[in-house]
Motif scaffolding. Structure first.
Motif, PDB file in Angstrom:
ATOM      1  N   GLY A 103       1.015  -1.373  -0.047  1.00  0.00           N
ATOM      2  CA  GLY A 103       0.147   0.031  -0.037  1.00  0.00           C
ATOM      3  C   GLY A 103       0.907   1.123   0.078  1.00  0.00           C
ATOM      4  N   THR A 104       2.031   1.178  -0.288  1.00  0.00           N
ATOM      5  CA  THR A 104       3.188   2.354  -0.220  1.00  0.00           C
ATOM      6  C   THR A 104       3.441   2.624  -1.894  1.00  0.00           C
ATOM      7  N   GLY A 105       3.510   3.834  -2.284  1.00  0.00           N
ATOM      8  CA  GLY A 105       3.854   4.110  -3.568  1.00  0.00           C
ATOM      9  C   GLY A 105       5.042   5.302  -3.245  1.00  0.00           C
ATOM     10  N   VAL A 106       5.979   5.317  -3.981  1.00  0.00           N
ATOM     11  CA  VAL A 106       7.187   6.110  -3.745  1.00  0.00           C
ATOM     12  C   VAL A 106       7.597   6.783  -5.140  1.00  0.00           C
ATOM     13  N   ALA A 107       8.060   8.316  -5.107  1.00  0.00           N
ATOM     14  CA  ALA A 107       8.569   8.797  -6.213  1.00  0.00           C
ATOM     15  C   ALA A 107      10.013   9.497  -5.815  1.00  0.00           C
ATOM     16  N   VAL A 108      10.912   9.167  -6.485  1.00  0.00           N
ATOM     17  CA  VAL A 108      12.272   9.804  -6.150  1.00  0.00           C
ATOM     18  C   VAL A 108      12.922  10.735  -7.636  1.00  0.00           C
ATOM     19  N   GLU A 109      13.587  11.644  -7.097  1.00  0.00           N
ATOM     20  CA  GLU A 109      14.494  12.292  -8.405  1.00  0.00           C
ATOM     21  C   GLU A 109      15.773  12.070  -7.942  1.00  0.00           C
ATOM     22  N   VAL A 110      16.524  11.548  -8.900  1.00  0.00           N
ATOM     23  CA  VAL A 110      18.272  11.711  -8.852  1.00  0.00           C
ATOM     24  C   VAL A 110      18.507  12.393  -9.984  1.00  0.00           C
ATOM     25  N   ASN A 111      19.207  13.608  -9.668  1.00  0.00           N
ATOM     26  CA  ASN A 111      19.767  14.326 -10.696  1.00  0.00           C
ATOM     27  C   ASN A 111      21.241  13.956 -11.227  1.00  0.00           C
ATOM     28  N   SER A 112      21.564  14.233 -12.265  1.00  0.00           N
ATOM     29  CA  SER A 112      22.982  14.139 -13.006  1.00  0.00           C
ATOM     30  C   SER A 112      23.320  15.379 -13.868  1.00  0.00           C
ATOM     31  N   GLU A 113      24.440  15.633 -14.281  1.00  0.00           N
ATOM     32  CA  GLU A 113      24.812  16.891 -15.092  1.00  0.00           C
ATOM     33  C   GLU A 113      24.211  16.725 -16.420  1.00  0.00           C
ATOM     34  N   THR A 114      24.259  15.681 -16.980  1.00  0.00           N
ATOM     35  CA  THR A 114      23.652  15.367 -18.638  1.00  0.00           C
ATOM     36  C   THR A 114      22.852  14.314 -18.702  1.00  0.00           C
ATOM     37  N   ASP A 115      21.995  14.617 -19.688  1.00  0.00           N
ATOM     38  CA  ASP A 115      21.024  13.550 -20.299  1.00  0.00           C
ATOM     39  C   ASP A 115      21.866  12.266 -20.548  1.00  0.00           C
ATOM     40  N   PHE A 116      23.142  12.262 -21.124  1.00  0.00           N
ATOM     41  CA  PHE A 116      24.007  10.845 -21.320  1.00  0.00           C
ATOM     42  C   PHE A 116      24.004  10.021 -20.433  1.00  0.00           C
ATOM     43  N   VAL A 117      24.003  10.573 -19.025  1.00  0.00           N
ATOM     44  CA  VAL A 117      24.154   9.664 -17.984  1.00  0.00           C
ATOM     45  C   VAL A 117      22.715   9.214 -17.552  1.00  0.00           C
ATOM     46  N   ARG A 133      17.779  14.429  -5.156  1.00  0.00           N
ATOM     47  CA  ARG A 133      17.205  15.442  -4.708  1.00  0.00           C
ATOM     48  C   ARG A 133      15.794  15.607  -3.775  1.00  0.00           C
ATOM     49  N   ARG A 134      15.018  14.708  -4.167  1.00  0.00           N
ATOM     50  CA  ARG A 134      13.835  14.583  -3.294  1.00  0.00           C
ATOM     51  C   ARG A 134      13.057  13.229  -3.413  1.00  0.00           C
ATOM     52  N   ALA A 135      12.127  13.143  -2.451  1.00  0.00           N
ATOM     53  CA  ALA A 135      11.543  11.772  -2.459  1.00  0.00           C
ATOM     54  C   ALA A 135      10.040  12.092  -1.947  1.00  0.00           C
ATOM     55  N   ALA A 136       8.934  11.604  -2.289  1.00  0.00           N
ATOM     56  CA  ALA A 136       7.788  11.585  -1.634  1.00  0.00           C
ATOM     57  C   ALA A 136       7.130  10.311  -1.787  1.00  0.00           C
ATOM     58  N   SER A 137       5.753  10.047  -0.762  1.00  0.00           N
ATOM     59  CA  SER A 137       5.271   8.896  -0.858  1.00  0.00           C
ATOM     60  C   SER A 137       3.818   8.915  -0.568  1.00  0.00           C
ATOM     61  N   ALA A 176       1.296  12.500  -5.734  1.00  0.00           N
ATOM     62  CA  ALA A 176       3.075  13.071  -6.143  1.00  0.00           C
ATOM     63  C   ALA A 176       3.233  12.971  -7.522  1.00  0.00           C
ATOM     64  N   ARG A 177       3.692  14.087  -7.907  1.00  0.00           N
ATOM     65  CA  ARG A 177       4.106  14.559  -9.268  1.00  0.00           C
ATOM     66  C   ARG A 177       5.477  14.940  -9.316  1.00  0.00           C
ATOM     67  N   PHE A 178       6.414  14.346  -9.845  1.00  0.00           N
ATOM     68  CA  PHE A 178       7.855  14.617  -9.971  1.00  0.00           C
ATOM     69  C   PHE A 178       8.077  14.886 -11.358  1.00  0.00           C
ATOM     70  N   ALA A 179       8.399  15.947 -11.879  1.00  0.00           N
ATOM     71  CA  ALA A 179       8.980  16.328 -13.273  1.00  0.00           C
ATOM     72  C   ALA A 179      10.504  16.613 -13.118  1.00  0.00           C
ATOM     73  N   LEU A 180      11.400  15.999 -13.984  1.00  0.00           N
ATOM     74  CA  LEU A 180      12.548  16.242 -13.857  1.00  0.00           C
ATOM     75  C   LEU A 180      13.126  17.382 -13.898  1.00  0.00           C
ATOM     76  N   GLY A 181      13.952  17.886 -12.938  1.00  0.00           N
ATOM     77  CA  GLY A 181      14.500  19.345 -12.950  1.00  0.00           C
ATOM     78  C   GLY A 181      13.807  20.509 -12.707  1.00  0.00           C
ATOM     79  N   GLU A 182      12.410  20.218 -12.433  1.00  0.00           N
ATOM     80  CA  GLU A 182      11.479  21.412 -12.190  1.00  0.00           C
ATOM     81  C   GLU A 182      11.910  22.183 -10.989  1.00  0.00           C
ATOM     82  N   GLY A 183      12.131  23.556 -11.131  1.00  0.00           N
ATOM     83  CA  GLY A 183      12.502  24.281  -9.917  1.00  0.00           C
ATOM     84  C   GLY A 183      13.945  24.296  -9.598  1.00  0.00           C
ATOM     85  N   VAL A 184      14.735  23.637 -10.592  1.00  0.00           N
ATOM     86  CA  VAL A 184      16.245  23.655 -10.308  1.00  0.00           C
ATOM     87  C   VAL A 184      16.765  24.999 -11.024  1.00  0.00           C
ATOM     88  N   ASP A 185      17.440  25.686 -10.168  1.00  0.00           N
ATOM     89  CA  ASP A 185      18.152  26.891 -10.867  1.00  0.00           C
ATOM     90  C   ASP A 185      19.439  26.394 -11.814  1.00  0.00           C
TER      91      ASP A 185
END
Length: 305
Positions: free
Chosen positions: A69-83, A140-144, A281-290
């Motif tokens: 009964g648990t769903g999670v979302a995480v965002e892990v960032n890198s410098e380039t899309d190649f990674v 960067r972040r996680a939500a459940s 929870a909705r995570f879009a890659l890189g949103e809010g990153v300066d």
């Protein structure tokens, strides 16, 4: 001094994924002790991570995972899309999401300190990946979202692997109804959330500061009107605003003739029981990153060459 052979360097490289010269140096520094060399490289990996920490990491992957009964979302960032297309990085992000289902919370620091499947902590795994791949990375972040009984709807947009992509959504549906029908409905609603990016579930879940800002904009746009007229305009504008940004009031993308709330009510017939949408929870890659001026790492490398 122990003789460092090519076979020893090869073994260490296969064990750690670190470059040949670093492996040779590690073995030299530890008199050929393979396990000590692994520890030496880990320490060096942490050093490398620190050196790269000032680079902007706004690419990477969003991952979702569901367990019971648990769903999670995480965002892990890198410098380039190649990674993001690197199999090792994808495994790292997938594993972090899996660990997060056991932690069952939104505390990123607690998740970083959690045990990682291959040993050490999640943060150790990220630091080791930085040393191996050579880019700055960050969890960067996680939500459940949790349900006592029902289903966790899930959807990944621009998927590059199982549960990995550019946008990830989880949504909780509390119900005693048919689990298969609930899961299908959950996916449809998750797709809706991915497309519309609601700010909250209902009026009460919207940040009061956001509402006040909207009131101010409406009032300034209609400045000069009589007070009683202005009040009606602001009230009407807020109703329209809530229809656009609250999930339950939004027009359902799969049937614009009804709201999400109405769609849920109608779905109770197929599910066979009442349905309560408990959260999302909705995570879009890189949103809010300066991203600043140093975002284009590939161009930076090309200019150096």
């Amino acid at each position: 001094m122990a003789q460092i052979t090519a076979a020893m360097v090869k073994d260490l490289r296969e064990k750690t994924g670190v470059g040949m010269m670093d492996c040779k140096t590690a073995l030299t520094e530890t008199a050929g002790d393979l396990e000590a060399a692994v520890d030496w490289l880990r320490k060096k990996g942490l050093s490398k991570a620190a050196k790269k920490a000032d680079r902007v990491a706004a690419e990477g992957l969003v991952a979702i995972a569901v367990k019971g009964g648990t769903g999670v979302a995480v965002e892990v960032n890198s410098e380039t899309d190649f990674v993001a297309r690197n199999a090792d990085f994808q495994t790292l992000v997938h594993n972090i999401a899996t660990v997060a289902t056991d932690k069952g919370g939104d505390d990123v620091e607690a998740l970083k300190a959690a045990p990682y499947p291959a040993g050490g902590t999640v943060q150790d795994a990220v630091s080791n990946a930085i040393a191996t791949i050579g880019e700055n990375m960050t969890l960067r972040r996680a939500a459940s979202v949790k349900v006592n009984q029902g289903a966790i709807g899930q959807y990944v947009h621009n998927a590059v692997g199982d549960g990995l992509g550019k946008i990830g959504v989880i949504v909780g549906l509390e119900s005693t109804g048919n689990a298969e029908a609930l899961a299908a409905l959950g996916r449809q609603i998750a797709m809706h959330i991915a497309a519309t990016s609601p700010l909250g579930l209902d009026h009460a879940s919207i940040d009061p500061a956001v509402i006040e800002r909207e009131k101010k904009v409406l009032a300034e746009k209609n400045a000069g009107k009589p007070a009683n007229v202005l009040e009606k305009i602001v009230d009407s504008g807020l109703k329209t605003f809530f229809k656009e940004v609250t999930l339950l009031d939004q027009a359902y993308i799969h049937d614009n003739g009804k709201t999400v709330s109405q769609a849920l009510k109608e779905a109770e017939k197929q599910v066979g029981a009442p349905i309560a949408l408990t959260g999302f929870a909705r995570f879009a890659l890189g949103e809010g990153v300066d991203k600043g001026e140093a975002t284009d790492f590939a161009a930076e490398v090309a200019s150096m060459v």
